[in-house]
Motif scaffolding. Structure first.
Motif, PDB file in Angstrom:
ATOM      1  N   GLU A   1     -11.937  -2.080 -34.971  1.00 56.37           N
ATOM      2  CA  GLU A   1     -11.000  -2.855 -35.939  1.00 56.37           C
ATOM      3  C   GLU A   1      -9.553  -3.145 -35.210  1.00 56.37           C
ATOM      4  O   GLU A   1      -9.366  -2.235 -34.022  1.00 56.37           O
ATOM      5  N   VAL A   2      -9.098  -3.814 -35.545  1.00 60.91           N
ATOM      6  CA  VAL A   2      -7.283  -4.224 -34.894  1.00 60.91           C
ATOM      7  C   VAL A   2      -6.505  -4.161 -35.729  1.00 60.91           C
ATOM      8  O   VAL A   2      -6.777  -4.306 -36.843  1.00 60.91           O
ATOM      9  N   VAL A   3      -5.415  -3.320 -35.759  1.00 62.79           N
ATOM     10  CA  VAL A   3      -4.575  -2.985 -36.685  1.00 62.79           C
ATOM     11  C   VAL A   3      -3.348  -3.599 -36.588  1.00 62.79           C
ATOM     12  O   VAL A   3      -2.360  -3.813 -37.171  1.00 62.79           O
ATOM     13  N   SER A   4      -2.584  -4.844 -35.629  1.00 68.50           N
ATOM     14  CA  SER A   4      -1.757  -5.493 -34.900  1.00 68.50           C
ATOM     15  C   SER A   4      -2.188  -6.895 -33.825  1.00 68.50           C
ATOM     16  O   SER A   4      -3.085  -6.846 -33.163  1.00 68.50           O
ATOM     17  N   PRO A   5      -0.966  -7.410 -34.248  1.00 67.50           N
ATOM     18  CA  PRO A   5      -1.364  -8.448 -33.531  1.00 67.50           C
ATOM     19  C   PRO A   5      -1.469  -8.941 -32.001  1.00 67.50           C
ATOM     20  O   PRO A   5      -2.243  -9.053 -31.404  1.00 67.50           O
TER      21      PRO A   5
ATOM     22  N   LEU B   1      -6.527  -7.189 -26.841  1.00 69.51           N
ATOM     23  CA  LEU B   1      -7.453  -6.602 -25.868  1.00 69.51           C
ATOM     24  C   LEU B   1      -8.683  -5.833 -25.902  1.00 69.51           C
ATOM     25  O   LEU B   1      -9.263  -6.136 -25.642  1.00 69.51           O
ATOM     26  N   VAL B   2      -8.604  -6.107 -27.747  1.00 73.17           N
ATOM     27  CA  VAL B   2      -9.798  -5.577 -28.718  1.00 73.17           C
ATOM     28  C   VAL B   2     -10.547  -6.760 -28.325  1.00 73.17           C
ATOM     29  O   VAL B   2     -11.959  -5.881 -28.062  1.00 73.17           O
ATOM     30  N   ALA B   3     -10.282  -8.066 -28.778  1.00 73.16           N
ATOM     31  CA  ALA B   3     -11.753  -8.860 -28.117  1.00 73.16           C
ATOM     32  C   ALA B   3     -11.743  -8.816 -27.190  1.00 73.16           C
ATOM     33  O   ALA B   3     -13.421 -10.019 -27.007  1.00 73.16           O
ATOM     34  N   GLY B   4     -11.294  -8.871 -26.284  1.00 77.74           N
ATOM     35  CA  GLY B   4     -11.800  -8.018 -24.833  1.00 77.74           C
ATOM     36  C   GLY B   4     -13.239  -7.423 -24.778  1.00 77.74           C
ATOM     37  O   GLY B   4     -14.403  -6.978 -23.582  1.00 77.74           O
ATOM     38  N   TYR B   5     -13.404  -6.313 -25.465  1.00 82.90           N
ATOM     39  CA  TYR B   5     -14.126  -5.588 -25.402  1.00 82.90           C
ATOM     40  C   TYR B   5     -15.160  -5.602 -26.843  1.00 82.90           C
ATOM     41  O   TYR B   5     -16.565  -5.998 -26.116  1.00 82.90           O
ATOM     42  N   ALA B   6     -14.619  -5.899 -27.866  1.00 80.92           N
ATOM     43  CA  ALA B   6     -16.009  -6.016 -29.060  1.00 80.92           C
ATOM     44  C   ALA B   6     -16.067  -7.809 -29.756  1.00 80.92           C
ATOM     45  O   ALA B   6     -15.851  -8.735 -29.290  1.00 80.92           O
ATOM     46  N   GLU B   7     -17.266  -7.939 -29.627  1.00 80.71           N
ATOM     47  CA  GLU B   7     -17.746  -9.073 -30.613  1.00 80.71           C
ATOM     48  C   GLU B   7     -17.354  -9.482 -31.586  1.00 80.71           C
ATOM     49  O   GLU B   7     -17.455 -10.585 -32.692  1.00 80.71           O
ATOM     50  N   VAL B   8     -16.818  -8.689 -32.763  1.00 81.24           N
ATOM     51  CA  VAL B   8     -16.354  -8.436 -33.800  1.00 81.24           C
ATOM     52  C   VAL B   8     -14.891  -7.700 -33.941  1.00 81.24           C
ATOM     53  O   VAL B   8     -15.338  -6.223 -34.171  1.00 81.24           O
ATOM     54  N   LEU B   9     -13.711  -8.475 -34.537  1.00 78.00           N
ATOM     55  CA  LEU B   9     -12.923  -7.754 -34.558  1.00 78.00           C
ATOM     56  C   LEU B   9     -12.761  -7.537 -36.866  1.00 78.00           C
ATOM     57  O   LEU B   9     -13.095  -8.526 -37.374  1.00 78.00           O
ATOM     58  N   GLN B  10     -12.693  -6.254 -36.791  1.00 83.72           N
ATOM     59  CA  GLN B  10     -12.427  -5.965 -37.918  1.00 83.72           C
ATOM     60  C   GLN B  10     -10.987  -5.729 -38.484  1.00 83.72           C
ATOM     61  O   GLN B  10     -10.133  -4.692 -38.058  1.00 83.72           O
ATOM     62  N   ILE B  11     -10.461  -6.340 -39.548  1.00 81.11           N
ATOM     63  CA  ILE B  11      -8.874  -5.809 -40.393  1.00 81.11           C
ATOM     64  C   ILE B  11      -9.606  -5.398 -41.584  1.00 81.11           C
ATOM     65  O   ILE B  11     -10.193  -5.366 -42.384  1.00 81.11           O
ATOM     66  N   GLY B  12      -9.000  -4.119 -41.131  1.00 82.90           N
ATOM     67  CA  GLY B  12      -9.151  -3.278 -42.170  1.00 82.90           C
ATOM     68  C   GLY B  12      -8.673  -3.707 -43.906  1.00 82.90           C
ATOM     69  O   GLY B  12      -7.734  -4.079 -44.103  1.00 82.90           O
ATOM     70  N   ALA B  13      -8.725  -2.831 -44.637  1.00 78.99           N
ATOM     71  CA  ALA B  13      -9.010  -3.191 -46.516  1.00 78.99           C
ATOM     72  C   ALA B  13      -6.386  -2.745 -46.270  1.00 78.99           C
ATOM     73  O   ALA B  13      -6.019  -3.770 -47.042  1.00 78.99           O
ATOM     74  N   ARG B  14      -6.281  -1.793 -45.195  1.00 78.94           N
ATOM     75  CA  ARG B  14      -4.463  -1.673 -45.646  1.00 78.94           C
ATOM     76  C   ARG B  14      -4.486  -2.917 -44.581  1.00 78.94           C
ATOM     77  O   ARG B  14      -3.507  -3.560 -44.905  1.00 78.94           O
ATOM     78  N   ASN B  15      -4.976  -4.095 -44.028  1.00 80.02           N
ATOM     79  CA  ASN B  15      -4.147  -5.085 -42.991  1.00 80.02           C
ATOM     80  C   ASN B  15      -4.710  -7.015 -43.596  1.00 80.02           C
ATOM     81  O   ASN B  15      -4.218  -7.509 -43.324  1.00 80.02           O
TER      82      ASN B  15
ATOM     83  N   TYR C   1      -0.631 -10.883 -42.579  1.00 86.15           N
ATOM     84  CA  TYR C   1      -0.268 -12.731 -42.239  1.00 86.15           C
ATOM     85  C   TYR C   1      -0.467 -12.944 -40.913  1.00 86.15           C
ATOM     86  O   TYR C   1      -1.010 -13.636 -40.373  1.00 86.15           O
ATOM     87  N   ARG C   2       0.056 -12.229 -40.305  1.00 88.47           N
ATOM     88  CA  ARG C   2       0.654 -12.195 -38.584  1.00 88.47           C
ATOM     89  C   ARG C   2      -0.864 -11.747 -37.731  1.00 88.47           C
ATOM     90  O   ARG C   2      -1.215 -12.007 -36.893  1.00 88.47           O
ATOM     91  N   LEU C   3      -1.122 -10.950 -38.560  1.00 89.81           N
ATOM     92  CA  LEU C   3      -2.713 -10.218 -37.778  1.00 89.81           C
ATOM     93  C   LEU C   3      -3.769 -11.454 -38.233  1.00 89.81           C
ATOM     94  O   LEU C   3      -4.618 -11.623 -37.456  1.00 89.81           O
ATOM     95  N   LEU C   4      -3.598 -11.686 -39.295  1.00 87.62           N
ATOM     96  CA  LEU C   4      -5.074 -12.556 -40.038  1.00 87.62           C
ATOM     97  C   LEU C   4      -4.251 -14.261 -38.661  1.00 87.62           C
ATOM     98  O   LEU C   4      -5.915 -14.313 -38.291  1.00 87.62           O
ATOM     99  N   GLU C   5      -3.581 -14.222 -38.604  1.00 92.67           N
ATOM    100  CA  GLU C   5      -2.908 -15.801 -37.877  1.00 92.67           C
ATOM    101  C   GLU C   5      -3.623 -15.574 -36.289  1.00 92.67           C
ATOM    102  O   GLU C   5      -4.332 -16.056 -35.655  1.00 92.67           O
ATOM    103  N   ALA C   6      -3.414 -14.214 -35.756  1.00 96.74           N
ATOM    104  CA  ALA C   6      -3.668 -14.009 -34.319  1.00 96.74           C
ATOM    105  C   ALA C   6      -5.402 -13.965 -34.157  1.00 96.74           C
ATOM    106  O   ALA C   6      -5.815 -14.554 -32.751  1.00 96.74           O
ATOM    107  N   CYS C   7      -5.557 -13.945 -34.860  1.00 98.72           N
ATOM    108  CA  CYS C   7      -7.581 -13.092 -35.087  1.00 98.72           C
ATOM    109  C   CYS C   7      -8.103 -14.560 -35.757  1.00 98.72           C
ATOM    110  O   CYS C   7      -8.874 -14.789 -35.159  1.00 98.72           O
ATOM    111  N   GLY C   8      -6.676 -15.630 -36.620  1.00 96.86           N
ATOM    112  CA  GLY C   8      -7.680 -17.200 -36.359  1.00 96.86           C
ATOM    113  C   GLY C   8      -7.549 -17.674 -34.728  1.00 96.86           C
ATOM    114  O   GLY C   8      -8.256 -18.804 -34.747  1.00 96.86           O
TER     115      GLY C   8
END
Length: 337
Positions: free
Chosen positions: A164-168, A173-187, A191-198
């Motif tokens: 999981e990644v919790v902030s934009p 940082l997380v994408a440097g280690y993980a193949e899949v970024l999880q956006i949790g239910a709380r997030n 929208y800023r996090l969604l845009e960053a993951c985009g």
């Protein structure tokens, strides 16, 4: 507006169409399928007529998308998308299985879990390094140290990492280690996090918020797709209802409904969806029978002493049993596990 290219259309004709769409002030998103390529023209469609695009060389058909989620809609992409991220694949005939602990606690714990879930047939390892918790006094995760331990587990097993990644600010940082970024239910509607993951070079597992409608989930996915990231999976993890016998209510009707509305693969989380270890296996099997493209479950070598969510976490042995049972269900519905 969706522009369907002819099967004989050349790359130059596709580039010409994209340039023309962009010259009108619209955003052109190219979606490549196994048989057809389509271009989603996003923006104020009043600036252009259907017939104007149909006359461009290489164009077969033009249609307006009625759904508010343009890129996620099956109108834009009739085939179910297949998403690949390292060892993990979802959306095809094979059912993707993500398994691992709620949170990374130690190298011994995460490596032992990774080896056990891989041996049982999992195709990706989950584990929380950043943990958004309801209470500020609960274990918040090991953060980057946890990411490093996940990378160690990947080195040991070859399993793709889902975390999981919790902030934009943490996406790179997380994408440097993980193949899949999880956006949790709380997030889900951060929208800023969604845009960053985009903008990220990693696949995304988007969990439904506990009070979110289907349209809200799909529009959240649209933010990521509109940012240029086409590797998005939807995760049903249960919603809040008046029931108290489970942590959440897991509506498996979400599977056929979403598969009718969107081309994005659908993953089910029976761990959060029930909150009880003894229910997880049954709901995982039911999800596969309902047609889910993947499942994500919590697994720990010692659930009783897990730092978080031990009450809904399978032991490694119980996970192996679940996988054996799920294989029989998958075979019955013409899928593989």
């Amino acid at each position: 507006m969706i522009v369907v290219m002819k099967t004989s259309a050349t790359e130059d004709q596709l580039k010409h169409l994209v340039k023309h769409v962009e010259s009108l002030g619209l955003k052109a998103n190219v979606l490549r399928g196994t048989e057809r390529t389509v271009v989603a023209a996003i923006g104020d469609e009043r600036v252009i007529g259907v017939t104007a695009l149909e006359s461009i060389p290489g164009v077969d058909n033009v249609m307006r998308v009625l759904a508010p989620y343009k890129l996620a809609s099956r109108e834009a992409h009739t085939e179910t998308s297949t998403i690949r991220a390292g060892s993990f694949e979802v959306g095809g005939k094979a059912i993707g299985v993500i398994a691992g602990p709620c949170s990374v606690e130690s190298e011994e714990q995460i490596v032992a879990t990774a080896k056990a879930v891989k041996a049982a047939g999992a195709t990706a390892l989950r584990g929380g390094a950043f943990k958004p918790r309801t209470s500020p006094y609960s274990f918040q995760g090991m953060k980057e140290d946890g990411l490093k331990l996940l990378a160690t587990a990947r080195d040991e097993t070859g399993l793709a990492i889902v975390t999981e990644v919790v902030s934009p600010e943490d996406v790179d940082l997380v994408a440097g280690y993980a193949e899949v970024l999880q956006i949790g239910a709380r997030n889900m509607q951060n929208y800023r996090l969604l845009e960053a993951c985009g903008r990220a070079d990693a696949a995304v597992l988007l969990k439904r918020g506990p009070s979110a409608t289907m349209d809200e989930l799909l529009l959240a996915a649209e933010y990521i797709l509109d940012g240029g990231n086409s590797r998005v999976m939807l995760c049903e993890r249960g919603i809040r209802t008046f029931e108290a016998h489970t942590r959440f209510t897991l509506p498996l009707a979400s599977v056929p409904y979403l598969q009718q509305k969107t081309h994005l693969p659908v993953v089910i989380d029976p761990s959060h969806g029930t909150g009880h270890t003894y229910m997880v296996s049954s709901l995982a099997k039911a999800a596969i029978a309902a047609g889910a493209d993947g499942v994500i479950v919590e697994v720990h070598p010692d659930p009783e002493n897990a730092k978080s969510d031990g009450y809904q976490t399978l032991s490694c042995e119980a996970f192996a049993t679940m996988m054996a049972e799920c294989r029989r269900i998958a075979e019955a519905v013409d899928r593989t596990l």
